[in-house]
Write an enzyme that holds these catalytic residues in place. Structure first.
Site, mmCIF file in Angstrom:
data_model
loop_
_atom_site.group_PDB
_atom_site.id
_atom_site.type_symbol
_atom_site.label_atom_id
_atom_site.label_comp_id
_atom_site.label_asym_id
_atom_site.label_seq_id
_atom_site.Cartn_x
_atom_site.Cartn_y
_atom_site.Cartn_z
ATOM 1 N N SER A 282 -29.496 62.302 46.500
ATOM 2 C CA SER A 282 -29.208 63.141 47.670
ATOM 3 C C SER A 282 -29.264 62.366 48.969
ATOM 4 O O SER A 282 -28.743 62.820 49.988
ATOM 5 C CB SER A 282 -30.199 64.304 47.734
ATOM 6 N N TYR B 118 -46.758 50.604 46.362
ATOM 7 C CA TYR B 118 -45.304 50.538 46.184
ATOM 8 C C TYR B 118 -44.901 49.246 45.453
ATOM 9 O O TYR B 118 -44.137 49.271 44.484
ATOM 10 C CB TYR B 118 -44.627 50.610 47.562
ATOM 11 N N GLY C 283 -32.557 60.891 42.844
ATOM 12 C CA GLY C 283 -32.623 60.531 44.264
ATOM 13 C C GLY C 283 -31.237 60.319 44.849
ATOM 14 O O GLY C 283 -31.076 59.593 45.836
HETATM 15 P P1 NAP Z 1 -34.732 57.733 50.594
HETATM 16 O O1 NAP Z 1 -33.637 57.573 51.578
HETATM 17 O O2 NAP Z 1 -36.074 58.164 51.073
HETATM 18 O O3 NAP Z 1 -34.259 58.694 49.417
HETATM 19 C C1 NAP Z 1 -35.135 58.957 48.356
HETATM 20 C C2 NAP Z 1 -34.462 59.841 47.347
HETATM 21 O O4 NAP Z 1 -35.339 60.050 46.226
HETATM 22 C C3 NAP Z 1 -34.141 61.224 47.908
HETATM 23 O O5 NAP Z 1 -32.956 61.696 47.314
HETATM 24 C C4 NAP Z 1 -35.331 62.066 47.449
HETATM 25 O O6 NAP Z 1 -34.982 63.442 47.385
HETATM 26 C C5 NAP Z 1 -35.566 61.454 46.069
HETATM 27 N N1 NAP Z 1 -36.923 61.670 45.570
HETATM 28 C C6 NAP Z 1 -38.096 61.256 46.118
HETATM 29 N N2 NAP Z 1 -39.137 61.690 45.373
HETATM 30 C C7 NAP Z 1 -38.593 62.388 44.333
HETATM 31 C C8 NAP Z 1 -39.153 63.106 43.239
HETATM 32 N N3 NAP Z 1 -40.484 63.178 43.023
HETATM 33 N N4 NAP Z 1 -38.308 63.708 42.369
HETATM 34 C C9 NAP Z 1 -36.970 63.634 42.558
HETATM 35 N N5 NAP Z 1 -36.385 62.984 43.569
HETATM 36 C C10 NAP Z 1 -37.202 62.378 44.453
HETATM 37 O O7 NAP Z 1 -35.007 56.363 49.812
HETATM 38 P P2 NAP Z 1 -34.063 55.077 49.618
HETATM 39 O O8 NAP Z 1 -34.362 54.144 50.721
HETATM 40 O O9 NAP Z 1 -32.676 55.484 49.345
HETATM 41 O O10 NAP Z 1 -34.717 54.488 48.275
HETATM 42 C C11 NAP Z 1 -34.185 54.805 47.006
HETATM 43 C C12 NAP Z 1 -34.744 53.845 45.978
HETATM 44 O O11 NAP Z 1 -34.453 52.507 46.380
HETATM 45 C C13 NAP Z 1 -36.271 53.929 45.833
HETATM 46 O O12 NAP Z 1 -36.631 53.733 44.488
HETATM 47 C C14 NAP Z 1 -36.754 52.762 46.682
HETATM 48 O O13 NAP Z 1 -37.988 52.281 46.240
HETATM 49 C C15 NAP Z 1 -35.651 51.760 46.416
HETATM 50 N N6 NAP Z 1 -35.539 50.725 47.447
HETATM 51 C C16 NAP Z 1 -35.136 51.040 48.719
HETATM 52 C C17 NAP Z 1 -35.003 50.019 49.656
HETATM 53 C C18 NAP Z 1 -34.488 50.272 51.050
HETATM 54 O O14 NAP Z 1 -34.405 49.326 51.825
HETATM 55 N N7 NAP Z 1 -34.097 51.476 51.410
HETATM 56 C C19 NAP Z 1 -35.312 48.703 49.311
HETATM 57 C C20 NAP Z 1 -35.744 48.427 48.020
HETATM 58 C C21 NAP Z 1 -35.831 49.443 47.082
HETATM 59 P P3 NAP Z 1 -36.089 64.615 47.525
HETATM 60 O O15 NAP Z 1 -37.132 64.130 48.483
HETATM 61 O O16 NAP Z 1 -35.324 65.797 47.995
HETATM 62 O O17 NAP Z 1 -36.632 64.819 46.143
#
Ligand code: NAP
Length: 259
Positions: free
Chosen positions: A16, A157, A14
């Site tokens: 990207s 989630y 992830g």
């Molecule tokens: P995001 O901006 O939606 O990015 C998600 C990333 O994961 C993208 O690079 C996406 O690329 C990749 N991804 C999703 N499904 C995938 C799959 N099946 N195989 C490979 N890659 C996959 O999300 P984010 O907010 O950065 O969150 C990243 C992590 O942090 C997650 O685990 C989330 O639960 C955790 N988190 C986020 C927050 C927050 O506030 N943002 C808070 C707590 C925890 P593709 O779709 O191109 O595959």
């Protein structure tokens, strides 16, 4: 000052977008050879271009983290190309927001596969490489949602993110045999593409409920991950760190107004 991770082979799933992109940026700035693993090529290429354009090293490897063959193939290819694997950041995740009454059971399974099964698959695929190297590091991206807090629409989630922490404890014990640690960062609300999709009202309400009065930056999570991956954290395993600007601290809605 942490011991340099220059030249270390690091996978960021992830990487990207969002938090993963921040982790990739932080590790690359320290001289690591970063592999960004995601499904979509366009965003991943943009993330690699940004890192490579600023003197770092990043390559893209297509991978679906919920699929064993895809994860194993990616990890083996990265280890072959980079002369091994030092650090696995299992970060990729999804957070569709659907209340249970409207949730198709297939959505539950998909979230579990993307967030929880993926943690197991990434660790399992890394073990032979850590065993070969005689050491290794795993950093999971969990969340405050599930282990600490709840939010309507995120039953699946929250369960997946709590599940990661259950997995963490036994994984830490099993990985100790390979001189490998595994720890988890628990982000609060971090300003990412995924969070932006939830809308401006959500972002504003969240920022107002955080004692430090801002959403987190992706680098805030990257820096915590860097610490867990460092030599200095060699004796820390099976542990978590909350990085949330104090979001989980207020006892009541009013408490935030008293600051
Ligand atoms: P995001 O901006 O939606 O990015 C998600 C990333 O994961 C993208 O690079 C996406 O690329 C990749 N991804 C999703 N499904 C995938 C799959 N099946 N195989 C490979 N890659 C996959 O999300 P984010 O907010 O950065 O969150 C990243 C992590 O942090 C997650 O685990 C989330 O639960 C955790 N988190 C986020 C927050 C927050 O506030 N943002 C808070 C707590 C925890 P593709 O779709 O191109 O595959």
């Amino acid at each position: 000052m942490l011991t340099s991770i220059k030249g270390k082979s690091v996978i960021v799933t992830g990487g990207s977008k969002g938090i993963g992109r921040g982790i990739a940026r932080v590790f690359a700035a320290q001289g690591a050879k970063v592999t960004i693993a995601a499904r979509g090529e366009e965003a991943a290429k943009a993330a690699c271009d940004e890192i490579n354009g600023s003197g770092g090293s990043a390559t893209f490897h297509a991978c679906d983290v919920s699929d064993w063959d895809s994860v194993r193939g990616m990890v083996d290819a990265v280890a072959k190309a980079n002369g091994g694997l030092d650090i696995m950041c299992a970060n990729a995740g999804a957070f569709p927001q659907t209340k249970m009454v409207d949730m198709d059971p297939a959505e539950w399974d998909q979230v579990m596969a993307t967030n929880l099964r993926s943690a197991f698959l990434c660790v399992k695929a890394s073990i032979p490489h850590f065993e070969k190297a005689g050491k290794g590091r795993v950093v999971l991206t969990s969340s405050i949602t599930g282990p600490v807090t709840g939010f309507p629409g995120w039953a699946h989630y929250g369960a997946s993110k709590s599940g990661q922490l259950g997995f963490l404890k036994t994984a830490a014990m099993e990985l100790s045999r390979y001189n490998t640690t595994i720890n988890a960062v628990m982000p609060g609300n971090i300003y990412t593409e995924g969070l932006q999709d939830l809308g401006q009202e959500y972002l504003d309400t969240m920022a107002a409920s955080i004692p430090l009065k801002r959403l987190g930056a992706v680098e805030d999570i990257g820096n915590a991950a860097l610490f867990f991956a460092s030599d200095e954290a060699a004796y820390i395993t099976g542990q978590t760190i909350v990085v949330d600007g104090g979001q989980i601290l207020p006892e009541s809605l009013e408490a935030i107004d008293e600051i």
